[in-house]
Design a protein around this motif. Structure first.
Motif, short mmCIF file in Angstrom:
data_model
loop_
_atom_site.label_atom_id
_atom_site.label_comp_id
_atom_site.label_asym_id
_atom_site.label_seq_id
_atom_site.Cartn_x
_atom_site.Cartn_y
_atom_site.Cartn_z
N SER A 179 0.04 53.35 -24.87
CA SER A 179 -0.15 53.41 -26.32
C SER A 179 0.75 52.43 -27.04
CB SER A 179 0.13 54.84 -26.84
OG SER A 179 -0.87 55.73 -26.42
N THR A 180 2.00 52.36 -26.64
CA THR A 180 2.94 51.46 -27.28
C THR A 180 2.53 50.01 -27.09
OG1 THR A 180 4.76 53.02 -26.95
CG2 THR A 180 5.36 50.74 -27.37
N ASN A 181 2.18 49.64 -25.88
CA ASN A 181 1.83 48.24 -25.59
C ASN A 181 0.50 47.84 -26.22
OD1 ASN A 181 4.06 47.35 -23.97
ND2 ASN A 181 3.32 48.64 -22.31
N GLU A 182 -0.51 48.69 -26.07
CA GLU A 182 -1.84 48.32 -26.56
C GLU A 182 -1.93 48.38 -28.08
OE1 GLU A 182 -4.00 47.01 -24.35
OE2 GLU A 182 -2.26 47.32 -23.06
N ARG A 183 -1.07 49.18 -28.71
CA ARG A 183 -1.03 49.21 -30.18
C ARG A 183 -0.68 47.84 -30.74
NH1 ARG A 183 2.99 52.86 -30.89
NH2 ARG A 183 1.48 54.58 -30.80
N ILE A 184 0.25 47.17 -30.08
CA ILE A 184 0.67 45.85 -30.54
C ILE A 184 -0.44 44.82 -30.28
CG2 ILE A 184 2.35 44.01 -30.12
CD1 ILE A 184 4.42 46.25 -29.69
N LYS A 185 -1.12 44.95 -29.16
CA LYS A 185 -2.26 44.08 -28.88
C LYS A 185 -3.35 44.28 -29.94
CE LYS A 185 -3.68 43.79 -24.63
NZ LYS A 185 -4.35 44.16 -23.33
N TYR A 186 -3.58 45.54 -30.31
CA TYR A 186 -4.57 45.83 -31.35
C TYR A 186 -4.18 45.20 -32.68
CZ TYR A 186 -7.15 48.46 -34.88
OH TYR A 186 -7.93 48.80 -35.97
N MET A 187 -2.91 45.32 -33.04
CA MET A 187 -2.44 44.74 -34.31
C MET A 187 -2.71 43.24 -34.36
SD MET A 187 1.18 46.80 -34.82
CE MET A 187 1.64 45.84 -36.26
N HIS A 188 -2.58 42.58 -33.23
CA HIS A 188 -2.88 41.15 -33.19
C HIS A 188 -4.38 40.90 -33.33
CE1 HIS A 188 -3.63 37.34 -30.79
NE2 HIS A 188 -2.92 36.93 -31.82
N ARG A 189 -5.18 41.73 -32.68
CA ARG A 189 -6.63 41.56 -32.73
C ARG A 189 -7.18 41.68 -34.15
NH1 ARG A 189 -9.86 44.41 -27.71
NH2 ARG A 189 -8.73 43.39 -25.99
N VAL A 190 -6.57 42.56 -34.94
CA VAL A 190 -7.09 42.79 -36.29
C VAL A 190 -6.29 42.03 -37.35
CG1 VAL A 190 -8.06 45.04 -35.72
CG2 VAL A 190 -5.71 44.90 -36.56
N SER A 191 -5.54 41.02 -36.90
CA SER A 191 -4.84 40.08 -37.80
C SER A 191 -3.67 40.68 -38.56
CB SER A 191 -5.84 39.46 -38.80
OG SER A 191 -6.89 38.81 -38.12
N LEU A 192 -3.11 41.77 -38.07
CA LEU A 192 -1.88 42.27 -38.65
C LEU A 192 -0.69 41.47 -38.14
CD1 LEU A 192 -2.37 46.16 -38.50
CD2 LEU A 192 -2.75 44.62 -40.44
N LEU A 193 -0.85 40.87 -36.97
CA LEU A 193 0.18 40.00 -36.40
C LEU A 193 -0.39 38.60 -36.22
CD1 LEU A 193 1.66 42.25 -33.54
CD2 LEU A 193 2.49 42.01 -35.88
N SER A 194 0.37 37.62 -36.58
CA SER A 194 -0.04 36.24 -36.36
C SER A 194 0.06 35.90 -34.89
CB SER A 194 0.84 35.28 -37.17
OG SER A 194 2.16 35.28 -36.65
N ASP A 195 -0.63 34.82 -34.48
CA ASP A 195 -0.53 34.36 -33.10
C ASP A 195 0.92 34.07 -32.73
OD1 ASP A 195 -3.26 34.54 -32.96
OD2 ASP A 195 -3.62 32.39 -33.15
N GLU A 196 1.64 33.45 -33.66
CA GLU A 196 3.02 33.06 -33.39
C GLU A 196 3.90 34.28 -33.13
OE1 GLU A 196 6.63 30.44 -35.44
OE2 GLU A 196 4.87 30.98 -36.62
N ILE A 197 3.80 35.28 -34.01
CA ILE A 197 4.62 36.49 -33.86
C ILE A 197 4.26 37.20 -32.56
CG2 ILE A 197 5.06 38.79 -34.79
CD1 ILE A 197 4.76 37.62 -37.59
N TYR A 198 2.97 37.32 -32.29
CA TYR A 198 2.52 38.06 -31.11
C TYR A 198 2.96 37.38 -29.82
CZ TYR A 198 -0.74 40.34 -27.86
OH TYR A 198 -1.29 41.03 -26.80
#
Length: 251
Positions: free
Chosen positions: A21-40
């Motif tokens: 849950s912890t790891n995939e939540r961050i992957k999801y945030m990147h997928r939906v543009s909550l995180l930039s490519d650079e940050i991720y």
């Protein structure tokens, strides 16, 4: 001991493995543009792509994770497209939303009045004195979390003739659909039907994948536009989903 003739089970946006849950939540945030490519990409490199077991001495990872946590806190995690509510009071029981836009918490207020009504409790056969005050999310329960993962249970289920329906609202950043896909993949089932849209009233209601290890069958689907507790956001679509699944029909 009486046995239950269990035929299947249904889980919605389920917490299945804490680390996943912890790891995939961050992957999801990147997928939906909550995180930039650079940050991720920087965070993955700094934390060795493991956000669930962060080394306290890894300063760069801690900084990356803190930045991601702040970004996540700025949005409404149960449904990232809805307004984040602002409250008059910080108290969880009496908090009153004051968001200028429509706040979903406003809909919950009536449930407190209804569930704490004496006549309602009598009708529901709630024993007098067992509940002082009903709250929607009771976080005061005293227990010790001892099960971090239930994947092993699903592996055992996959050896039986059970049917499973796992669904996730695709706007949920709390327990994302990416999370569910990851632990389902760990069951090593065969994919019977790949990611396909299904429809309600001619509109896409979600995307379904069918997994199979005969006689076990697992149906996974997203609920398009749904959040955490998807039926709350998309009741018509979720009713169609449940009705079709129970009737052994394709979604």
């Amino acid at each position: 001991m009486q046995k239950i003739n269990l035929m299947g089970y249904i889980l919605g946006n389920p917490v299945t493995d804490g680390d996943i849950s912890t790891n995939e939540r961050i992957k999801y945030m990147h997928r939906v543009s909550l995180l930039s490519d650079e940050i991720y990409e920087s965070a993955k490199a700094n934390c060795n792509n493991d956000f669930a077991n962060i080394d306290a001495n890894n300063t760069k990872c801690l900084e990356s994770f803190e930045a991601i946590t702040e970004i996540r806190a700025s949005v409404n995690t149960p449904h990232i497209l809805e307004s984040k509510c602002i409250y008059v009071s910080p108290k969880p029981v009496n908090k009153v939303p004051i968001a200028a836009e429509r706040c979903r918490s406003q809909h919950y207020m009536l449930s407190y009045t209804w569930a704490n009504d004496v006549e309602v409790q009598e009708a529901l056969h709630v024993r007098e004195g067992t509940v002082d005050l009903w709250v929607r999310c009771n976080r005061s329960l005293s227990y010790t979390l001892s099960v971090r993962s239930s994947i092993s249970y699903h592996r055992n289920f996959a050896k039986t003739l059970l049917r499973a329906l796992i669904y996730s609202g695709d706007q949920d950043a709390a327990i994302s659909y990416v999370d569910s896909l990851e632990w389902i993949n760990q069951l090593e089932l065969s994919t019977d039907t790949h990611w396909n849209p299904w429809f309600v009233n001619g509109q896409v209601a979600g995307y379904v994948t069918e997994y199979l290890r005969f006689p076990y069958r697992l149906t996974f689907t997203t609920i398009k536009g749904g959040g955490h507790t998807a039926p709350e956001y998309k009741p018509r679509e979720c009713l169609a989903m449940i009705d079709r699944w129970l009737n052994l029909s394709p979604l």
